[in-house]
Design a protein around this motif. Structure first.
Motif, short mmCIF file in Angstrom:
data_model
loop_
_atom_site.label_atom_id
_atom_site.label_comp_id
_atom_site.label_asym_id
_atom_site.label_seq_id
_atom_site.Cartn_x
_atom_site.Cartn_y
_atom_site.Cartn_z
N ASP A 26 -1.00 -30.95 15.11
CA ASP A 26 0.11 -31.43 14.28
C ASP A 26 1.06 -30.31 13.90
O ASP A 26 2.28 -30.51 13.82
N ASN A 27 0.55 -29.12 13.69
CA ASN A 27 1.40 -27.99 13.34
C ASN A 27 2.26 -27.59 14.54
O ASN A 27 3.42 -27.20 14.38
N ILE A 28 1.71 -27.69 15.75
CA ILE A 28 2.49 -27.40 16.95
C ILE A 28 3.60 -28.45 17.09
O ILE A 28 4.74 -28.11 17.45
N LYS A 29 3.30 -29.70 16.79
CA LYS A 29 4.33 -30.75 16.83
C LYS A 29 5.43 -30.46 15.81
O LYS A 29 6.61 -30.65 16.08
N GLU A 30 5.03 -30.00 14.62
CA GLU A 30 6.02 -29.65 13.59
C GLU A 30 6.92 -28.51 14.07
O GLU A 30 8.12 -28.53 13.83
N LEU A 31 6.34 -27.53 14.75
CA LEU A 31 7.13 -26.43 15.30
C LEU A 31 8.11 -26.98 16.33
O LEU A 31 9.28 -26.58 16.36
N GLY A 32 7.66 -27.91 17.17
CA GLY A 32 8.54 -28.52 18.17
C GLY A 32 9.71 -29.24 17.52
O GLY A 32 10.85 -29.14 17.99
N ARG A 33 9.45 -29.96 16.43
CA ARG A 33 10.53 -30.66 15.71
C ARG A 33 11.52 -29.66 15.12
O ARG A 33 12.73 -29.89 15.15
N ALA A 34 10.99 -28.56 14.59
CA ALA A 34 11.87 -27.56 13.98
C ALA A 34 12.72 -26.86 15.04
O ALA A 34 13.89 -26.53 14.79
N MET A 35 12.16 -26.66 16.23
CA MET A 35 12.88 -25.95 17.30
C MET A 35 13.73 -26.88 18.15
O MET A 35 14.46 -26.41 19.03
N ALA A 36 13.66 -28.17 17.91
CA ALA A 36 14.39 -29.15 18.72
C ALA A 36 15.88 -28.89 18.65
O ALA A 36 16.43 -28.55 17.60
N GLY A 37 16.53 -29.02 19.78
CA GLY A 37 17.98 -28.90 19.83
C GLY A 37 18.50 -27.49 20.04
O GLY A 37 19.71 -27.31 20.20
N ILE A 38 17.63 -26.49 20.08
CA ILE A 38 18.10 -25.13 20.31
C ILE A 38 18.61 -25.05 21.76
O ILE A 38 17.95 -25.48 22.69
#
Length: 167
Positions: A31-43
């Motif tokens: 879940d923390n990796i998914k959260e990182l993916g959401r935060a990095m989305a759109g770069i």
């Protein structure tokens, strides 16, 4: 990476966010990796609707951040979980005896001892040594447990294969 002040602040915010998820919210590694993916989305995408607000990073910088988090936080996630969630015992070594020997009449030292740094007598090598021993013990016990489980699964599969050969 020659981060700007804004990028450095963003990186620290990501790291704080992930550690906060682990320490207070008890979020799993996945879940923390998914959260990182959401935060990095759109770069790297211009005007992305799914932007995580970190548009000031380049794609290469985002890859470097993810690689760093992979080898530092995510690779040792169990260790961080242990650190944040397992109670630790306090070790008191002869404090009362020392006070009685130094002050036999029952006189106590003045309150200036409250300002003493508890880490004053330790070097960086001492801390590294202790952390190395703890890490070795934890990883060793986890590796032993994993090996035992793998051994049990191997035996179960071997028995199944032998049954299939015999029929």
């Amino acid at each position: 990476m020659d981060f700007t002040h804004l990028q450095l602040s963003g990186f620290m915010a990501i790291l704080n966010f992930l550690l906060e998820n682990l320490s207070t919210k008890h979020i799993t590694l996945e879940d923390n990796i998914k959260e990182l993916g959401r935060a990095m989305a759109g770069i790297g995408e211009s005007h992305s609707e799914k932007s995580g607000g970190l548009d000031f990073f380049s794609v290469d910088q985002a890859k470097a951040i993810i690689n760093y988090l992979k080898i530092s936080l995510f690779q040792h996630y169990k260790l961080y979980e242990y650190l944040f969630h397992k109670p630790r015992e306090e070790l008191v070594i002869g404090d009362e005896e020392i006070d009685q020997e130094c002050h036999p009449e029952g006189l106590q030292p003045e309150t200036e001892s409250l300002d003493i740094d508890p880490m004053a007598g330790f070097t960086t090598e001492d801390v590294k040594s202790v952390l190395g021993q703890i890490t070795t013990e934890i990883i060793g016990s986890l590796q032993t447990e994993i090996n035992e489980k793998l051994q049990m699964q191997e035996e179960a599969y071997t028995m199944r294969i032998d049954k299939l050969k015999n029929t």
